[in-house]
Design an enzyme around this catalytic site. Sequence first.
Site, PDB file in Angstrom:
ATOM      1  N   LYS A 209       0.844  -1.190   0.000  1.00 39.55           N
ATOM      2  CA  LYS A 209       0.000   0.000   0.000  1.00 39.55           C
ATOM      3  C   LYS A 209       0.889   1.254   0.000  1.00 39.55           C
ATOM      4  O   LYS A 209       2.082   1.149   0.301  1.00 39.55           O
ATOM      5  CB  LYS A 209      -0.948  -0.028   1.207  1.00 39.55           C
ATOM      6  CG  LYS A 209      -0.273  -0.054   2.582  1.00 39.55           C
ATOM      7  CD  LYS A 209      -1.304  -0.175   3.687  1.00 39.55           C
ATOM      8  CE  LYS A 209      -0.668   0.041   5.052  1.00 39.55           C
ATOM      9  NZ  LYS A 209      -1.635  -0.050   6.144  1.00 39.55           N
ATOM     10  N   HIS A 210       0.387   2.357  -0.456  1.00 35.86           N
ATOM     11  CA  HIS A 210      -0.975   2.616  -0.945  1.00 35.86           C
ATOM     12  C   HIS A 210      -0.831   2.846  -2.441  1.00 35.86           C
ATOM     13  O   HIS A 210      -0.270   3.845  -2.865  1.00 35.86           O
ATOM     14  CB  HIS A 210      -1.578   3.816  -0.250  1.00 35.86           C
ATOM     15  CG  HIS A 210      -1.515   3.718   1.249  1.00 35.86           C
ATOM     16  ND1 HIS A 210      -0.434   4.186   1.986  1.00 35.86           N
ATOM     17  CD2 HIS A 210      -2.372   3.190   2.140  1.00 35.86           C
ATOM     18  CE1 HIS A 210      -0.653   3.971   3.268  1.00 35.86           C
ATOM     19  NE2 HIS A 210      -1.822   3.367   3.400  1.00 35.86           N
ATOM     20  N   HIS A 223      -5.095  12.271   1.428  1.00 34.04           N
ATOM     21  CA  HIS A 223      -6.177  12.010   0.475  1.00 34.04           C
ATOM     22  C   HIS A 223      -6.221  13.006  -0.679  1.00 34.04           C
ATOM     23  O   HIS A 223      -7.092  12.901  -1.545  1.00 34.04           O
ATOM     24  CB  HIS A 223      -7.559  12.042   1.150  1.00 34.04           C
ATOM     25  CG  HIS A 223      -7.821  10.943   2.093  1.00 34.04           C
ATOM     26  ND1 HIS A 223      -9.091  10.521   2.407  1.00 34.04           N
ATOM     27  CD2 HIS A 223      -7.002  10.164   2.836  1.00 34.04           C
ATOM     28  CE1 HIS A 223      -9.044   9.540   3.285  1.00 34.04           C
ATOM     29  NE2 HIS A 223      -7.768   9.312   3.562  1.00 34.04           N
ATOM     30  N   ASP A 289      -8.736  -0.004   0.640  1.00 33.39           N
ATOM     31  CA  ASP A 289      -8.421   0.744   1.847  1.00 33.39           C
ATOM     32  C   ASP A 289      -9.757   1.045   2.538  1.00 33.39           C
ATOM     33  O   ASP A 289     -10.809   1.101   1.892  1.00 33.39           O
ATOM     34  CB  ASP A 289      -7.674   2.034   1.518  1.00 33.39           C
ATOM     35  CG  ASP A 289      -6.801   2.502   2.675  1.00 33.39           C
ATOM     36  OD1 ASP A 289      -7.022   2.040   3.818  1.00 33.39           O
ATOM     37  OD2 ASP A 289      -5.897   3.315   2.457  1.00 33.39           O
TER      38      ASP A 289
END
Length: 796
Positions: A209-210, A223, A289
């Site tokens: 990840k991510h 984000h 996620d």
Amino acid sequence: MDAYRDPARSASDRARDLLARMTLEEKLAQLHALWLLLSEDGEHRVRSDDPFIAASDPASLRQRLSRGLGQITRPLGTHSVEPRRGVRALNRLQKLLVEETRLGIPALAHEELLVGLMVRGATLFPSSLAYGATWNPELVERAARAIGREARSVGCRQGLAPVLDVSRDVRWGRTEETFGEDPYLVGALGTAYVRGLQGPQRDLLATLKHYAGHSSGEGGRNHAPVHLGWRELNDVFLLPFEMAVKAGNAGSVMPAYHDIDGEPVHASRHLLTEVLREGWGFDGLVVADYIGVSLLYQHHGVAADRAEAGALALRAGLDVELPGDDCTPALREALDRGLVTLGEVEAAVLRVLLEKLRLGLFEHPFVDEGAVSLRSPEAVDAAREVARQAVVLLENDGILPLDPARGRTVALIGPTADDPLALLSGYSFPVHLILSRQEEGAAGVVTPRAALERALGRDRVRFARGCHILERREAGAPVFPGDVDTGARLDRASPLSRSRALIPEAVECARGADLAVVCVGDLAGLFQTGTVGEGSDTDSLALPGVQQELLEAVVAAGKPVVVVLTGGRPYSLGGLEGRVSAFLWAFAGGEEGGTALVEVLTGAVEPSGRLTVSFPKSAGAVPYYYDHKLKSAGTPVAFHFGTRYPFGHGLSYTRFAYRDLEIGPDPVDADQGELRVRFTVENSGGRAGVAVPQLYLRDLLASVVRPVRELKGFGRVPLEPGQAARVELGVPVDMLAFTGGDGRRAVEPGEHEVQVGPCSADLPLRARVRVAGVRRPLGRAWRMTSSFSWSLLPRG
């Protein structure tokens, strides 16, 4: 015996037989998890106080479980539960699924495994950034093996680690979770972590990840949208994932929350299917996620509702929704609306069943509660060794190492000097629980104060806190931007302490001692429960709170000052870097972080850590990373550009000299050639030490703009005083490839400069080599890693 229950048959045959027996409801149940508070008496309940998942009454939960379950979300890592009791509760859930459902399909349990198993009583390992600073893939693999053993002992068969994001902006709170800013180093260490965690049988799934580019969001904000062209995405951010899939056989991948040029990764068929599965040959599970599928309709606005969001993610290539079942049940409606086909649903279900069979869950669904093994001596030793090798000595005027026999008194000052949580990362169990307003002790963490008093004697160590970073660790901040009304005012007050009341006491403490050790840094905590970590981003690289004022006051007291930085990102000392006697970065060193730090301070352990993220001069220089383009500095070079402590930097208590560079062949064949680089490194000082030679290449002429240099090889060489070693690196020509104008990675003929030395800004050995032949696009299988070997030379 049903064919799917027969262990003598192949996993593929068993999975297909089982799929053919399943109803649609049973198929959909395998495509999601539930985040439950498990109970030994079987009265399990859905978390009711968490924004990630809606509550459910016991009767409806029982009905949902009767159809089966794909995964159980963090059965021991959600709340503070004694591990054996947690295992008994997990076994009770598995008993229900195996014995009381029609087909008896066990659930797969996942936990966080980034800095150790994130459950009560497990070993607290250093941060990923500390792993990176060791430049030691073998040690990283050893640590991951220890973490994997702890995970298996509590029934965890999938770990949500490692993080393969390439650091680009150190304001990003999750910088602490990365291995560093170089894609090859991240890939090499990440692959080692995967191998250690999964073992040769892949009976525990590592989760990469991510995926991908998460660390390149606007302004270093969590984000935030990502603005990347395909070439940079492929050569920088996808490379570590490709290495871990192809060279590490990683079992799972987790897409990131953000969008890239308007396309959310959870809905990207290009990345999840065309690149990952079809391009690289990935054969494992793609897991969301947490609530990443829901965000397709809640935040990104690319889906109208749950059904469309679930269909978008499934068609893109997602297999399992985590942490709950917000969108997956709506796939029945999506089928009716023609948003997804039954074949697409069954393809994902088949992958889930196949992985459960490969893991051996059908034969071994239960955990031996008597075999729970946490904090074994081997695990604690591995954590301590990572912490030792990670410490980076940035400055030293000769004051270090401190000789315990000299009898000097030390003023130990600073808010991180005696705070166990200051040595832990956001994904350590004690820190993680702050978000849920729960407390978990960290009494087993050795702080710098405890270690220094043990090494020097309590009578020679005088302690003063000096200031607080956060006087209270508060939860309750919005977790997602969508949790805040878009019309609301966003001027939230900072929780940082501004009190200077403790500074005078610290100054007096320094004046009364022979020297001062000042411990500064940050506090990990998710979503603004700390100053670094997931959702705890920053706009400044100044020390949080009034720590800069504390440091200035102590320096002004006139005694020699050693600064110890702990935490998850580099910080500026406000111009004091050249005035302090020594400066070290010890990261979040885990439960043995204080021990390791003091061993380095006193010379019991030689400093061998090297930076894997550069220290930008200020937030105005961000994003800054060593492998930038030539024009990144601006024209003329901007005053704020650059770094005092670059990638690869780290001092020792001895000196190393580099000489006698040889390279060959020249030219290197563009088809199947390998560049061989040989040189000598000598310990020219008076103490034993560890050299960390680094090999960089610069592409001098290419069809697209290339970085000023790129790391292509590294290793560690322990040397006694006066010893020299002949080092040899082999770099396959494939590693000189880059993504060209046609969007494919290829090797181009042309000239490269070979650069060798102790860090990216100190490369005394240089030569040129030519790659000869024709442009060659790389296929699926290409040589991704360089070799490193050394042998001691005769003295004299």
